[in-house]
Design an enzyme around this catalytic site. Structure first.
Site, PDB file in Angstrom:
ATOM      1  N   LEU A  77       9.869   0.558  15.979  1.00 10.11           N
ATOM      2  CA  LEU A  77       9.034   1.140  14.930  1.00 10.11           C
ATOM      3  C   LEU A  77       9.131   2.681  14.816  1.00 10.11           C
ATOM      4  O   LEU A  77       9.592   3.001  13.617  1.00 10.11           O
ATOM      5  CB  LEU A  77       7.547   0.822  15.175  1.00 10.11           C
ATOM      6  N   LEU A  83      10.440   4.033   7.869  1.00 11.05           N
ATOM      7  CA  LEU A  83       9.008   3.758   7.946  1.00 11.05           C
ATOM      8  C   LEU A  83       8.641   5.264   8.600  1.00 11.05           C
ATOM      9  O   LEU A  83       7.749   5.755   7.854  1.00 11.05           O
ATOM     10  CB  LEU A  83       8.633   2.905   9.179  1.00 11.05           C
ATOM     11  N   ARG A 101       3.011   6.141  24.003  1.00 11.91           N
ATOM     12  CA  ARG A 101       2.075   5.583  23.402  1.00 11.91           C
ATOM     13  C   ARG A 101       1.777   4.151  23.982  1.00 11.91           C
ATOM     14  O   ARG A 101       0.393   3.663  23.675  1.00 11.91           O
ATOM     15  CB  ARG A 101       2.270   5.376  21.715  1.00 11.91           C
ATOM     16  N   SER A 116      -1.308  -9.471  18.972  1.00 11.49           N
ATOM     17  CA  SER A 116      -1.503  -9.527  17.259  1.00 11.49           C
ATOM     18  C   SER A 116      -1.431 -11.011  16.933  1.00 11.49           C
ATOM     19  O   SER A 116      -0.485 -11.722  17.267  1.00 11.49           O
ATOM     20  CB  SER A 116      -0.419  -8.788  16.714  1.00 11.49           C
ATOM     21  N   ARG A 150      10.056  -7.064  10.912  1.00 15.32           N
ATOM     22  CA  ARG A 150      10.866  -5.823  11.032  1.00 15.32           C
ATOM     23  C   ARG A 150      11.146  -5.242  12.500  1.00 15.32           C
ATOM     24  O   ARG A 150      11.885  -4.873  13.012  1.00 15.32           O
ATOM     25  CB  ARG A 150      10.359  -4.783  10.058  1.00 15.32           C
ATOM     26  N   CYS A 187       8.958   1.803  -0.489  1.00 20.18           N
ATOM     27  CA  CYS A 187      10.230   1.749   0.235  1.00 20.18           C
ATOM     28  C   CYS A 187       9.961   1.921   1.986  1.00 20.18           C
ATOM     29  O   CYS A 187      10.836   1.416   2.688  1.00 20.18           O
ATOM     30  CB  CYS A 187      10.598   3.329  -0.330  1.00 20.18           C
ATOM     31  N   ASP A 340      -4.802 -10.722   9.623  1.00 20.78           N
ATOM     32  CA  ASP A 340      -5.567 -10.085  10.711  1.00 20.78           C
ATOM     33  C   ASP A 340      -4.353  -9.472  11.386  1.00 20.78           C
ATOM     34  O   ASP A 340      -3.221 -10.177  11.737  1.00 20.78           O
ATOM     35  CB  ASP A 340      -6.577 -10.669  11.530  1.00 20.78           C
ATOM     36  N   GLU A 343      -4.589  -3.266  12.745  1.00 21.89           N
ATOM     37  CA  GLU A 343      -5.123  -2.557  11.734  1.00 21.89           C
ATOM     38  C   GLU A 343      -6.420  -3.114  11.197  1.00 21.89           C
ATOM     39  O   GLU A 343      -7.457  -2.175  10.923  1.00 21.89           O
ATOM     40  CB  GLU A 343      -4.377  -2.071  10.554  1.00 21.89           C
ATOM     41  N   GLU A 347      -8.657  -1.137  14.304  1.00 19.47           N
ATOM     42  CA  GLU A 347      -8.942   0.248  13.635  1.00 19.47           C
ATOM     43  C   GLU A 347     -10.297  -0.015  12.761  1.00 19.47           C
ATOM     44  O   GLU A 347     -11.242   0.942  12.871  1.00 19.47           O
ATOM     45  CB  GLU A 347      -7.862   0.697  12.454  1.00 19.47           C
ATOM     46  N   CYS A 407      19.531   2.631   0.339  1.00 20.05           N
ATOM     47  CA  CYS A 407      18.462   2.079  -0.545  1.00 20.05           C
ATOM     48  C   CYS A 407      19.197   1.504  -1.996  1.00 20.05           C
ATOM     49  O   CYS A 407      19.319   0.733  -2.325  1.00 20.05           O
ATOM     50  CB  CYS A 407      17.658   3.027  -0.969  1.00 20.05           C
TER      51      CYS A 407
END
Length: 423
Positions: A77, A83, A101, A116, A150, A187, A340, A343, A347, A407
């Protein structure tokens, strides 16, 4: 989310078109759970057809299914410049932030059940959609379900290798549809997923001697790149909102404030011309139109980080401001997600709602296994297959301030016969 979906304070810490009238088929009385996503039943693919197969590839950000996958997820990520742009230091800063993290994010995934649920729901949604497609689009059947994430398994390269193993491409041709599961285009999300798909298409199917990447016998790709106001999507959101509103006393129901929440974007991305804010707002307006504008509502944005300017107002601040003003009956609506994930489950449920400390602050159920939503996916895919277009007209238009050659080339590839329109 068509947006910068994971660049949030949970991950960063201190480290830096028109709505169609919904038919009766959308208005189903579907069961709804109030807790975490429930385990889905096993599904099987049993389609038969004459002109298939057609690969249906769901693209999404993904999420770690177990806490052991968190570090690799974060590493991918934070290494994605589409991103989270970190400039020339991307290859150094990304892994460093991920390592710092990981322990905290592992704990957060533990708090929502150990991982998740996005893979479970994505696979279920795609498989169920393909069953419907086999019935309503027999000429393109069998429709074979695939998921390409991704940042987590199954990764894009894994999905592509499976396509080749299953008989697509490698001189055999075949059709595949890249179906973004970000309803609103950005994007940083759909664009990043398509960049990754384009990269692995070139690596695994190669170029011919002239440098052409659409050689005979390769997989023929088309893209469903956005669907922010599709009637079935709108209906599914509206049903979940109505179900939550029924939990309030009837005399208070019409005064409940609806807070639509989506991931924010840095203003530098917004000012570049990213279409995400406008498309999210279009979804919100379409849902409220379906609800006959029954309640007061606002659109707010999750997860601003760092000192730079971000699109606001922030969801957490919005909830606290309204609660402090006496608006203690609020329904949070995650408007840019198809299931779900951290987030919503962490969160919104465990941070924002806990901080509000008000029994009137609730959240509408996510789309998950909603039959109305799955039928909408099939309808979107069927329409795309019938039209025969390689992508939407919107995808041929770059952001006003776009300077990315990657792109540009990716858009030209997926635009197919429309590639001459991409500049």
């Amino acid at each position: 989310m068509s947006f910068n979906p994971i660049a949030s304070r949970r991950l960063w810490g201190n480290s830096t078109s028109v709505l169609r009238s919904a038919s009766s088929s959308w208005r189903l009385n579907t069961p709804r759970s109030c807790g975490l996503a429930t385990v889905v039943p096993p599904v099987t693919q049993d389609a038969t057809g004459a002109k298939g197969p057609t690969a249906m590839v769901f693209m999404n950000m993904g999420g770690p299914s177990t806490t052991n996958e968190v570090h690799d997820f974060l590493s991918r990520l934070f290494s994605d410049g589409d991103l989270i742009p970190l400039g020339r230091l991307q290859s150094y800063m990304g892994p460093l932030i991920a390592r710092r993290r990981t322990p905290k994010i592992q704990q957060q995934y533990s708090d929502i059940g150990g991982g998740s649920p996005i893979r479970k729901w994505s696979e279920y949604q795609c498989e169920e959609m393909c069953k419907i497609l086999d019935q309503i689009s027999p000429e393109t059947a069998p429709h074979k379900p695939y998921v390409a994430f991704r940042y987590a398994a199954p990764l894009t390269e894994t999905m592509y290798a499976q396509l080749l193993k299953d008989g697509f491409g490698n001189g055999k041709g075949g059709r595949a549809v890249a179906f973004t599961q970000y309803p609103q285009y950005s994007c940083s999300t759909t664009g990043s997923s398509l960049n990754e798909l384009w990269k692995w298409r070139n690596r695994l199917e190669g170029k011919n001697a002239d440098g052409e990447v659409d050689a005979a016998g390769a997989i023929k790709w088309s893209v469903i790149d956005r669907w922010p106001t599709h009637a079935g999507l709108v209906e599914a959101f509206a049903q979940n909102i109505e179900a939550q509103l029924k939990t309030y006393p009837e005399d208070k129901r019409d005064s409940v404030v609806l807070l639509f929440s989506a991931h924010s974007l840095p203003m530098s991305v917004v000012n570049r011309g990213d279409p995400y804010p406008a498309e999210v707002a279009a979804t919100v307006h379409a849902v409220m139109k379906r609800l006959n504008f029954s309640n007061p509502y606002r659109l707010c944005w999750q997860s601003q980080v760092g000192p730079s300017a971000w699109l606001g107002a922030q969801t957490s601040d919005t909830v606290m401001n309204y609660v402090n003003r006496g608006h203690t009956d609020l329904v949070l609506v995650p408007i840019a997600f198809t299931s779900d994930h951290i987030e919503t489950l962490y969160e919104l449920d465990l941070e924002v709602m806990h901080e509000a400390n008000s029994p009137g602050v609730k959240r509408a159920e996510s789309l998950n296994g909603n039959p109305t939503f799955i039928r909408a996916l099939a309808d979107i895919a069927h329409e795309h297959l019938q039209e025969g277009e390689s992508c939407s007209a919107q995808m041929t238009l770059r952001c006003q301030g776009c300077r990315s050659e990657r792109c540009l080339e990716q858009k030209k590839f997926f635009a197919g016969e429309r590639s001459h329109l991409v500049q």
